[in-house]
Design a protein around this motif. Structure first.
Motif, short mmCIF file in Angstrom:
data_model
loop_
_atom_site.label_atom_id
_atom_site.label_comp_id
_atom_site.label_asym_id
_atom_site.label_seq_id
_atom_site.Cartn_x
_atom_site.Cartn_y
_atom_site.Cartn_z
N THR A 104 -31.43 -133.16 -33.53
CA THR A 104 -30.31 -133.97 -33.03
C THR A 104 -30.67 -134.69 -31.73
N THR A 105 -31.89 -134.50 -31.23
CA THR A 105 -32.29 -135.12 -29.97
C THR A 105 -32.20 -136.65 -30.08
N PRO A 106 -31.49 -137.29 -29.16
CA PRO A 106 -31.31 -138.75 -29.26
C PRO A 106 -32.49 -139.54 -28.72
N PHE A 107 -32.44 -140.83 -28.97
CA PHE A 107 -33.37 -141.82 -28.41
C PHE A 107 -34.81 -141.64 -28.93
N ILE A 108 -34.97 -140.91 -30.03
CA ILE A 108 -36.26 -140.80 -30.70
C ILE A 108 -36.12 -141.53 -32.03
N GLU A 109 -36.66 -142.72 -32.11
CA GLU A 109 -36.43 -143.56 -33.28
C GLU A 109 -37.23 -143.05 -34.48
N GLY A 110 -36.63 -143.17 -35.64
CA GLY A 110 -37.28 -142.75 -36.88
C GLY A 110 -36.26 -142.61 -37.98
N LYS A 111 -36.58 -143.13 -39.16
CA LYS A 111 -35.67 -143.02 -40.29
C LYS A 111 -35.70 -141.61 -40.87
N ALA A 112 -34.85 -141.38 -41.86
CA ALA A 112 -34.69 -140.04 -42.41
C ALA A 112 -35.97 -139.53 -43.07
N GLU A 113 -36.71 -140.40 -43.74
CA GLU A 113 -37.94 -139.93 -44.38
C GLU A 113 -38.92 -139.41 -43.34
N ALA A 323 -40.96 -131.77 -27.32
CA ALA A 323 -42.24 -132.48 -27.29
C ALA A 323 -42.93 -132.41 -28.65
N LYS A 324 -42.87 -131.24 -29.29
CA LYS A 324 -43.45 -131.10 -30.64
C LYS A 324 -42.71 -132.00 -31.64
N TRP A 325 -41.40 -132.06 -31.47
CA TRP A 325 -40.58 -132.90 -32.36
C TRP A 325 -40.95 -134.37 -32.20
N GLN A 326 -41.09 -134.82 -30.97
CA GLN A 326 -41.50 -136.21 -30.73
C GLN A 326 -42.84 -136.50 -31.38
N ASP A 327 -43.79 -135.59 -31.20
CA ASP A 327 -45.12 -135.80 -31.77
C ASP A 327 -45.07 -135.81 -33.30
N ALA A 328 -44.28 -134.92 -33.87
CA ALA A 328 -44.20 -134.83 -35.33
C ALA A 328 -43.54 -136.08 -35.92
N VAL A 329 -42.49 -136.57 -35.26
CA VAL A 329 -41.84 -137.80 -35.74
C VAL A 329 -42.79 -138.98 -35.61
N SER A 330 -43.50 -139.07 -34.49
CA SER A 330 -44.45 -140.17 -34.29
C SER A 330 -45.54 -140.14 -35.35
N ALA A 331 -46.04 -138.94 -35.66
CA ALA A 331 -47.09 -138.82 -36.69
C ALA A 331 -46.56 -139.24 -38.05
N ALA A 332 -45.33 -138.86 -38.36
CA ALA A 332 -44.73 -139.23 -39.64
C ALA A 332 -44.51 -140.74 -39.72
N ARG A 333 -44.04 -141.33 -38.65
CA ARG A 333 -43.83 -142.78 -38.64
C ARG A 333 -45.16 -143.51 -38.82
N ALA A 334 -46.21 -142.99 -38.19
CA ALA A 334 -47.52 -143.63 -38.34
C ALA A 334 -47.99 -143.54 -39.78
N GLU A 335 -47.74 -142.42 -40.43
CA GLU A 335 -48.15 -142.27 -41.83
C GLU A 335 -47.36 -143.20 -42.75
N LEU A 336 -46.09 -143.39 -42.44
CA LEU A 336 -45.23 -144.22 -43.28
C LEU A 336 -45.33 -145.70 -42.95
N GLY A 337 -45.78 -146.00 -41.74
CA GLY A 337 -45.82 -147.40 -41.31
C GLY A 337 -44.79 -147.65 -40.21
N ASP A 338 -44.96 -148.76 -39.49
CA ASP A 338 -44.12 -149.02 -38.33
C ASP A 338 -42.65 -149.17 -38.65
#
Length: 340
Positions: A104-113, A323-338
């Protein structure tokens, strides 16, 4: 004499013939009205797939409606064996799942996938500690970032929350409302329509998926897209109940669960979100705005640290988990594309 011999032979043959397998039946309580989009898009297709894979080993009996399972009692219903499988939002039971509320942490952009991939990866590495020790999550259901929706009140900035009563679903959302001079209200989703209709609430933090099913478009007029944190739910059963299943029954569940299924559900939710927003935009009397990029940057710089601090105070090691959540979301976004 011949008849006795024949009868005896038939009895012996019957005793040696394996009985037909009787499928284990698990009652699955969704807590949703039957025609809810989440049933049509996710829950019923999933149950049908398990039933096809389960064959004579496992069958899922779906039961809808809040009488058997509700958003507030879904864990207790499983623990009491009223149902063996249930769907529920972790944020509705924060005392049981405090670490899981990192999603639920806000201001971390990323879609549901992307958040689906991130959440499941953290779950698999044990980042949520003992929160799921007694449960077997079959799959998680991620929801996209919540936005601000008001009734008869223009909103172009989070500062416009000042003096407003806003329904929120998490401590993080409540903190954002309070920080901007508003009054957060603890109102669960099924009760938000009446709260907005009667004027008990001026607005809500919600994603668009909720609008068609709960008719929130009828009681809101103004919308501001700003990434205010997502949420996560799960379809689950007791771990002891899962372990007691036959190997074939477990295989049917496993084939339709886990992180692959969670990611697939995330993509379904993203489409659901897009369709729902399109539906609201097609209605008359609605205005839509997006948060100014400079304001979002300021929120990320000034408000985000306070959110993290608050989470850390409520949850031991919370800052490290964010911090782990931010890194995990960033890694997922990188895998899926910008665009994720």
């Amino acid at each position: 004499m011949k008849q006795k011999l024949l009868a005896g032979a038939l009895a012996a043959a019957t005793a040696l013939t394996p009985l037909a397998s009787i499928a284990e039946t698990l009652v699955f309580g969704t807590g949703n009205v039957p025609m809810h989009p989440i049933n049509q898009r996710i829950m019923e297709p999933w149950a049908a797939a398990v039933n096809e894979a389960g064959g004579d080993a496992l069958q899922i009996e779906v039961r809808h409606g809040p009488t058997i399972v509700s958003p507030n009692n879904y864990v207790d219903r499983v623990m009491d064996d009223v149902v063996q499988l249930a769907w529920g939002m972790l944020v509705f039971d924060p005392g049981r799942f405090p670490r899981s509320l990192v999603s639920t942490t806000p201001f971390i952009e990323g879609k549901a996938e992307a958040t689906a991939m991130a959440f499941c990866s953290l779950y698999e590495e044990g980042a949520f500690g003992e929160e799921f020790a007694d449960y077997h999550p079959v799959f998680f259901v991620p929801f996209p970032q919540t936005n601000i929706h008001m009734k008869d009140a223009p909103i172009t900035s989070v500062r416009d929350l000042a003096g407003k009563k806003v329904a929120t679903g998490s401590p993080v959302a409540a903190a954002i409302v309070s920080a901007n001079g508003g009054s957060p209200l603890s109102v669960i989703l099924p009760e938000q329509y009446q709260a907005l209709q009667r004027g008990n609430a001026d607005g809500t933090f919600m994603n668009y998926t909720a609008f068609p099913g709960f008719k929130l478009h009828e009681v809101t007029t103004d919308h501001l897209d700003v990434p205010l944190g997502g949420a996560t739910g799960m379809v689950f059963m007791l771990k002891s109940r899962y372990e007691a299943l036959s190997d074939d029954a477990k295989a049917a569940l496993d084939a339709n669960g886990g992180c692959d299924k969670t990611r697939e559900v995330g993509a379904i939710v993203d489409q659901w979100e897009a369709d729902s927003k399109g539906f609201v935009m097609s209605q008359e009397g609605h205005t839509f705005n997006e948060v100014d990029p400079n304001e979002l940057a300021a929120l990320q710089e000034n408000v985000f640290p306070m959110i993290v601090q608050g989470f850390d105070e409520r949850v031991p090691g919370g800052a490290d988990l964010v911090a782990k959540w931010q890194d995990a979301v960033s890694a997922a976004r990188a895998e899926l594309g910008d665009g994720s």
